[in-house]
Structure formats: structure tokens, C-alpha cells
Motif scaffolding. Structure first.
Motif, PDB file in Angstrom:
ATOM      1  N   THR A   1       0.850  -1.186   0.000  1.00 42.86           N
ATOM      2  CA  THR A   1       0.000   0.000   0.000  1.00 42.86           C
ATOM      3  C   THR A   1       0.890   1.243   0.000  1.00 42.86           C
ATOM      4  O   THR A   1       2.093   1.147   0.264  1.00 42.86           O
ATOM      5  CB  THR A   1      -0.909   0.040   1.247  1.00 42.86           C
TER       6      THR A   1
ATOM      7  N   GLN B   1       1.123   3.311   2.190  1.00 44.83           N
ATOM      8  CA  GLN B   1       1.613   3.480   3.552  1.00 44.83           C
ATOM      9  C   GLN B   1       2.531   2.346   3.991  1.00 44.83           C
ATOM     10  O   GLN B   1       2.934   2.282   5.153  1.00 44.83           O
ATOM     11  CB  GLN B   1       0.442   3.574   4.544  1.00 44.83           C
TER      12      GLN B   1
ATOM     13  N   GLY C   1       4.218  -0.748  12.971  1.00 41.59           N
ATOM     14  CA  GLY C   1       4.518  -0.444  11.585  1.00 41.59           C
ATOM     15  C   GLY C   1       5.533  -1.336  10.910  1.00 41.59           C
ATOM     16  O   GLY C   1       5.752  -1.221   9.702  1.00 41.59           O
TER      17      GLY C   1
END
Length: 247
Positions: free
Chosen positions: A93, A95, A186
Motif C-alpha cells: 500500500t 503506507q 509499523g
């Protein structure tokens, strides 16, 4: 009287928030790979200006998702695959890396294997999977991808890569606003060789439509009860004011 209205209004607000979550689950009953979103209420102290607690409020939280297996449906499509048991497909993605259970794949104009949202599916080496032009694709149970180009000899089938299948702890998975899951913090999850998939199948949503409908009806009744309390409190206040009135 203020306490009654405050408590009932807070309860009604929490019911509406929970109703929105249940409605979202209900709307995704037919969404491939969807994970039911959970909702709970918790108390929150209300602190006044000098820093002293005044009363207690409440908020609705979505602490996680129900990770149970959804129903497996056979499609017969070569680009469909469903993970059996625990595990996730990896996709790219804007992100960063994210994870999904939706295995309805397609090939885009750049000959990349993508999700229905157009996101590239990642291979075990973290790169997008490139499919030979007009090639027919075959998945194996461990995620290996074989392809046969248009017009090629059936004996010339070639291994073009392996899907990145991951299985991080469920408590570390966080749902994003885009409906995809990511690892808290993350970082990218490591590939897990024990994850298995079934070619030609897709996994449907794990939301129980009957339970979601019952929850929506129960919430509607709770909201009506809170509104009735507020109406009764208002009527009682009017009666009290009329008794105390000197006119």
C-alpha cells in the motif's frame, strides 16, 4: 435530575456508537475476508479544571477483531485462493506493507498480481508478483506460483515465485481505516512457511448475520429505554417547577 439526564444521555451516545460498529459488520457480511469488528464500553474519569475528578463518563472502544475462520466457498477461478487456518496475504500500500484475508486476485495492465482494490500482492522476497502476459496461473498449498504462458507447451510451466504468507500474533494486528491490517508499530511481518492456502476458493466474511441483526435490534431497544429515561426526567422537572412556582 441533572445526574439522571447525564447518565441516560451518555448511555444513549454509547449505544449509537456501538450500533454504528454493528451496522458496519452487517454491511460487510458478503465482503471476502472481512473480520468482524468488536466493540466494548469502558469508563473514563472526567477531570475538572483544577485537576480534581468530578464524575465518570464512558466511551465505546474497538479493541480488536474476531479472527475466527470464515466460510470457504469454491469459485474454481485460477486467481482465487483462501488461507485455511491462521495467516494473511501480504500486499503493498502507499503506507507500506499490509495484510488481508481476501484472496480474490486479478492481473492488472502491468501484468502484476493485485487485489480487487488494485494493490500489488507481495512475493516472499517482498516484491510485487509479475505474471507472464496472458499466462495461466496456478497456486500450490504453500503459496508457490506457477505460470504457463499463452501458447506454451504444457510441460514448460515455470515457477515464478511464492506468495508472502505471514502469521503474526493476532493481538499485534491493527485494523486500518482502509480495512487492511498491519502489525502494531509499523514493522513488516516475517513470512511463515506453515501458513497454508486452498487454490480455487475464497474465504467469506466471518460475521454472523443473524447475531448482527439481533445485536442491532437489542441496541435499538436500549436506545429507546435511554430516551424514555430522559423524557421522564424532563417531565419530573416540569412538575417540580410547577409545584415550586409561586404564580
Amino acid at each position: 435530575m441533572d445526574r439522571i439526564i447525564y447518565t441516560a444521555a451518555g448511555g444513549a451516545a454509547r449505544v449509537l456508537e456501538q450500533q454504528a460498529i454493528i451496522s458496519n459488520n452487517m454491511a460487510n457480511v458478503s465482503t471476502t475476508g472481512f473480520r468482524e469488528q468488536m466493540a466494548i464500553h469502558r469508563s473514563v474519569p472526567v477531570v475538572g479544571q483544577p485537576g480534581m475528578p468530578t464524575r465518570v463518563s464512558s466511551v465505546t472502544m474497538t479493541p480488536g477483531s474476531y479472527m475466527g475462520q470464515g466460510a470457504m466457498v469454491e469459485t474454481g477461478h485460477a486467481l482465487d485462493a483462501a488461507i485455511t487456518g491462521d495467516g494473511w496475504f501480504s500486499v503493498q500500500t502507499p503506507q507500506g506493507e499490509a495484510y488481508t484475508r481476501a484472496g480474490e486476485f486479478a492481473v492488472n495492465e502491468q501484468n502484476l498480481l493485485v487485489t480487487q482494490q488494485g494493490l500489488p500482492v507481495l512475493s516472499a522476497d517482498g516484491a510485487p508478483v509479475e505474471i507472464p502476459e496472458r499466462g495461466s496461473v496456478t497456486f500450490t498449498g504453500d503459496g508457490q506460483i506457477s505460470a504457463l504462458g499463452a501458447g506454451d507447451n504444457p510441460n514448460d510451466i515455470q515457477l515464478i515465485g511464492q506468495l508472502k504468507l505471514v502469521n503474526p500474533p493476532a493481538e499485534n494486528m491493527v485494523r486500518g481505516d482502509d480495512g487492511l491490517f498491519r502489525v502494531a508499530g509499523g514493522q513488516a511481518a516475517q513470512a511463515d512457511p506453515d501458513v497454508r492456502l486452498v487454490p480455487g476458493f475464497v474465504e467469506k466474511s466471518n460475521v454472523n448475520a443473524a447475531e448482527a441483526m439481533v445485536g442491532m435490534i437489542a441496541n435499538a431497544r436500549r436506545f429507546e429505554m435511554q430516551m424514555k429515561v430522559i423524557q421522564d426526567a424532563s417531565s419530573n422537572a416540569e412538575r417540580a417547577n410547577s409545584i415550586l412556582s409561586t404564580n
